[in-house]
Motif scaffolding. Structure first.
Motif, PDB file in Angstrom:
ATOM      1  N   THR A 123      14.217  -3.709  -1.934  1.00  0.00           N
ATOM      2  CA  THR A 123      13.536  -2.522  -2.473  1.00  0.00           C
ATOM      3  C   THR A 123      12.026  -2.733  -2.372  1.00  0.00           C
ATOM      4  N   SER A 124      11.284  -1.643  -2.158  1.00  0.00           N
ATOM      5  CA  SER A 124       9.824  -1.750  -2.082  1.00  0.00           C
ATOM      6  C   SER A 124       9.176  -0.835  -3.112  1.00  0.00           C
ATOM      7  N   ILE A 125       8.144  -1.327  -3.751  1.00  0.00           N
ATOM      8  CA  ILE A 125       7.424  -0.579  -4.785  1.00  0.00           C
ATOM      9  C   ILE A 125       5.942  -0.586  -4.434  1.00  0.00           C
ATOM     10  N   ASP A 126       5.430   0.577  -4.115  1.00  0.00           N
ATOM     11  CA  ASP A 126       4.023   0.683  -3.700  1.00  0.00           C
ATOM     12  C   ASP A 126       3.064   0.503  -4.870  1.00  0.00           C
ATOM     13  N   ARG A 127       1.915  -0.088  -4.635  1.00  0.00           N
ATOM     14  CA  ARG A 127       0.854  -0.150  -5.633  1.00  0.00           C
ATOM     15  C   ARG A 127       0.277   1.255  -5.842  1.00  0.00           C
ATOM     16  N   GLY A 128      -0.367   1.475  -6.961  1.00  0.00           N
ATOM     17  CA  GLY A 128      -0.999   2.760  -7.177  1.00  0.00           C
ATOM     18  C   GLY A 128      -2.170   2.969  -6.235  1.00  0.00           C
ATOM     19  N   ASP A 185       0.826  -1.210   0.000  1.00  0.00           N
ATOM     20  CA  ASP A 185       0.000   0.000   0.000  1.00  0.00           C
ATOM     21  C   ASP A 185       0.856   1.254   0.000  1.00  0.00           C
ATOM     22  N   GLY A 186       0.468   2.237  -0.775  1.00  0.00           N
ATOM     23  CA  GLY A 186       1.113   3.528  -0.731  1.00  0.00           C
ATOM     24  C   GLY A 186       0.783   4.269   0.559  1.00  0.00           C
ATOM     25  N   PHE A 187       1.533   5.354   0.779  1.00  0.00           N
ATOM     26  CA  PHE A 187       1.429   6.121   2.021  1.00  0.00           C
ATOM     27  C   PHE A 187       0.410   7.225   1.793  1.00  0.00           C
ATOM     28  N   SER A 239      14.682  -0.898 -17.239  1.00  0.00           N
ATOM     29  CA  SER A 239      15.204  -0.091 -16.135  1.00  0.00           C
ATOM     30  C   SER A 239      15.785  -0.988 -15.056  1.00  0.00           C
ATOM     31  N   LYS A 240      16.783  -0.435 -14.329  1.00  0.00           N
ATOM     32  CA  LYS A 240      17.491  -1.184 -13.308  1.00  0.00           C
ATOM     33  C   LYS A 240      17.459  -0.380 -12.024  1.00  0.00           C
ATOM     34  N   ILE A 241      16.933  -0.983 -10.983  1.00  0.00           N
ATOM     35  CA  ILE A 241      16.802  -0.306  -9.690  1.00  0.00           C
ATOM     36  C   ILE A 241      17.589  -1.122  -8.677  1.00  0.00           C
ATOM     37  N   ASP A 242      18.412  -0.441  -7.909  1.00  0.00           N
ATOM     38  CA  ASP A 242      19.340  -1.117  -6.995  1.00  0.00           C
ATOM     39  C   ASP A 242      18.641  -1.440  -5.653  1.00  0.00           C
ATOM     40  N   ASN A 243      19.413  -1.876  -4.700  1.00  0.00           N
ATOM     41  CA  ASN A 243      18.901  -2.301  -3.392  1.00  0.00           C
ATOM     42  C   ASN A 243      18.268  -1.155  -2.588  1.00  0.00           C
ATOM     43  N   LEU A 244      17.306  -1.486  -1.774  1.00  0.00           N
ATOM     44  CA  LEU A 244      16.785  -0.617  -0.720  1.00  0.00           C
ATOM     45  C   LEU A 244      16.229   0.706  -1.237  1.00  0.00           C
ATOM     46  N   CYS A 245      15.728   0.706  -2.467  1.00  0.00           N
ATOM     47  CA  CYS A 245      15.052   1.897  -2.971  1.00  0.00           C
ATOM     48  C   CYS A 245      13.574   1.862  -2.581  1.00  0.00           C
ATOM     49  N   HIS A 246      12.974   3.032  -2.571  1.00  0.00           N
ATOM     50  CA  HIS A 246      11.557   3.184  -2.255  1.00  0.00           C
ATOM     51  C   HIS A 246      10.880   3.852  -3.437  1.00  0.00           C
ATOM     52  N   ILE A 247       9.920   3.172  -4.035  1.00  0.00           N
ATOM     53  CA  ILE A 247       9.146   3.751  -5.144  1.00  0.00           C
ATOM     54  C   ILE A 247       7.704   3.866  -4.657  1.00  0.00           C
ATOM     55  N   ALA A 248       7.231   5.095  -4.534  1.00  0.00           N
ATOM     56  CA  ALA A 248       5.916   5.327  -3.929  1.00  0.00           C
ATOM     57  C   ALA A 248       4.782   5.118  -4.935  1.00  0.00           C
TER      58      ALA A 248
END
Lengths: 333, 333, 333
Positions: free
Chosen positions: A209-214, A177-179, A225-234
């Motif tokens: 890494t965590s990627i929030d649902r819309g 879940d998004g914030f 695309s390449k996303i590294d460790n411990l990123c946060h995508i809201a």
């Protein structure tokens, strides 16, 4: 594989006995008999010659050697292509570990590997040649395209979509879940997070890494695309194609990142802004507004790199000449 | 549900056929027949009218529409309340997945859902209507209050306490050892971490966030607070009520954060300081001392927002006028 | 244990009845009968005397008390040593939870504990007295030294090596692929990540930290080093001995960190630099070049601490005296 056959496959020119076997790849310092390695300069070539390696990828301009060589324009690229030729990670048979908990409505492609302690909920669709390693949890209605590789303990929340060839490293969470909250008369209410996550072809995402649902819309990670460790995508973030994002970056809700953007580590991007294509952003930068295409930025808040460097130089100079400055100001006053 | 019944429950005024059914919610762009959506301005209302949505939440001042409307003062708030009415996530029966490993001494309330591959150790108490999803590990002596929802792969270390309605997203770790060491004659000794974590009512914690157990005291997250993904809460931290903390913040040991504090992402707070109530802190700030109530801060180290902005403007001006400045100083010397 | 026996073991001087039992340890505020606590000043000693604690560790210089005391030079150190005497965490028998999935080729030492839902792949070697808690995934060919403790849901990728007494907290990922790509004609290729991770003796790593495997070389964490939660250690990084790294730091690829370096939280270090021994770095710093031994640094980019503080003071002064400055520059122009 015979090095003669490898040379043909990678379109290189072989110098040496084409019947020599290579079975593995390694760096020069750890190379053993049967290993392919690569050398991009004369110094590295000398080290490679002293190693046990059976064959060396190098450039056309490098000197002749006693070691078997395969000459290519880009030895590093040829090395990784050789890796893909020698190591096919795709399973060549289907396997479901008996400890896995798989709902009866899950649809499997061919040659799917499901590791120990995996949980897959109902109505999930899994393409051909997919690997889902130990401890992953796939919630209902997810779609996993062909040749995806989920390392241990990945979680996909419901309705997540992975297109083909997506790699998710251990601990990745997709679709949480998004914030999103609404404050009314001092009370904080949770806003429903009804969208999903779509990850396009050839994306790789680093550990934890965590990627929030819309929220109402979807969150999208563009192809390649390449996303590294411990990123946060809201929630509701749209990341373009060929984006490179180093570790520990955080992208706030609704922000759009254009194609071919390159981001160093620990960058923060505020919500609901647009970063233009081809932008390059230095480590620990803070992006607090829209960014034009092709910008090169650094700092928190971020500014054009040259300006950021000049500001630092000016502050250094002012600090060094502080007594003169204070004197001038006092005299004037 | 009939929209007439929904209008009554959310205290709105219905314009349209009260017998129309709504079965789901969505944003305007993805709305289908049977969906409830919301529109806060005329432009959004026009879009909603063109969508397939069956009913639109809007304000009393908005124009009359051919679509069924429910007029409320705060459509966004009414939308989320409608969500809670239409989707009750609480299980209405008890279920323990056969692959779960549950100690015999665990006490269950009514209507508890335990997913696949869950591990629950001895002397754990679980309240009514709790959902514990796939792959969670609950260590001994934990207490989980009513209506808590643990998403996949949450870990609770021993003695952790969750009060009612706590939501923990995938990968959250509660109660891990704090970072406490004693250095003696060059040797680093681990200091025992004997406290626990207490998470109060209605707290929601984002994916892959970690909350350390107390060292001698406890770590406490106050009621109604919301913590986003990938945050770090160190040992003995006390977070007040209604705190909003965006992603990737880190709070060092022993720090106290007052009620109603709002923090943007990637903020760092030093150990053993107090942040007063109602403080607002901008993204990437660094807090290195105590903060008075109601402060509005930004920067690393953080300063009052207006001061931070003025310093930036001054540095820009000095950079622009650098040649005049250097000339003046040189002439003076 | 009798406090007389404890006093002998920790080389302290007992004042009080040597037959009193201590069964546990606690902080002063939560101490109950049977608890050992410690007091480092007169104020804390007064509080300890009012508590129910059965015995207090204190210094030789403190006053005489009605409570039983054990006098030692360093009460905090004696407290943690007492903890290790009273609580041995090592299992005294072997246990494999029936839900664990363990390959037949795994080699076990004595007294190994394997929790629920653990997955251990082939050719893994596990030393004596190892604890592997619920939900861990150990991939093939890993080596786990004696007395290691893996908390729930740790993942070790293939070939990872843990020497003795390593503690990994929940959610740690060891050996995931580094962030290595080769761009050729606009196409991003993944470079093979063939190295491994070596974690030396007595290392402790915090929850949800990720450590990438080496690319061609190995990633190494030196003996006795302590890494906090949510840190990112990239491929080929070499961390020395006795390094203290607080939460959310990120170390980019190939960087070397010397022995006895101390890092506060949220620091970023660029790739391929060397940080000399005994360096101390403040929170949120950004390291963008090589650092000499013994440096004390702060800021982003980092500078010597004194210089960082002076720059801040200068910028404050310039902001305060901005109107005088602008006037001078304007008059001059």
């Amino acid at each position: 594989m015979k090095i003669g056959d490898l040379a043909v496959l990678i379109k290189g020119i072989l110098e040496g006995d084409d019947g020599i076997d290579v079975t593995s790849l390694s760096g020069i310092s750890t190379a053993r008999v049967g290993d392919l390695t690569f050398a991009v300069d004369e110094n590295k070539l000398s080290q490679a010659e002293k190693s046990q390696s059976s064959c060396v990828l190098t450039t056309p301009s490098m000197r002749i050697s006693s070691k078997p060589l395969i000459r290519v324009n880009n030895p590093k690229l040829a090395f990784l292509i050789s890796y893909r030729i020698l190591y096919s990670e795709e399973p060549n048979t289907s396997f479901i570990h008996p400890s896995a908990a798989v709902a009866s409505s899950v649809k499997f492609g061919n040659n799917v590997y499901i590791g120990a302690q995996v949980s897959i909920e109902r109505h999930v669709t899994i393409g051909d040649n997919v690997i889902i390693e130990g401890g992953c949890v796939i919630k209902e209605n997810c779609f996993i395209g062909a040749s995806c590789h989920l390392y241990p303990r990945v979680v996909l929340y419901q309705n997540s979509i992975l297109k083909d060839n997506v790699i998710l490293h251990a601990g990745v969470v997709v679709g949480c879940d998004g914030f999103g909250y609404v404050k009314d008369q001092g009370v904080i209410y949770k806003f429903p997070q009804l969208g999903k996550v779509i990850i396009e072809e050839n994306v790789e995402i680093g550990a934890n890494t965590s990627i929030d649902r819309g929220s109402l819309d979807d969150t999208v990670i563009g192809a390649n695309s390449k996303i590294d460790n411990l990123c946060h995508i809201a929630h509701n973030v749209k990341i373009g194609r060929n984006v490179i994002m180093a570790a520990q970056c955080g992208i706030a809700g609704g922000t759009v990142i254009g194609d071919d953007v390159t981001m160093s580590g620990q960058i923060a991007v505020i919500d609901n802004v647009t970063i233009g294509r081809n932008t390059t952003i230095g480590g620990q930068s803070g992006i607090i507004g829209n960014i034009d295409e092709g910008a090169v930025l650094w700092g928190s808040p971020a500014k054009p790199l040259a300006q950021a460097k000049k500001q630092m130089a000016v502050l250094s100079w002012l600090t060094k000449n502080f007594s003169s400055l204070t004197k001038m100001v006092r005299e004037k006053a």
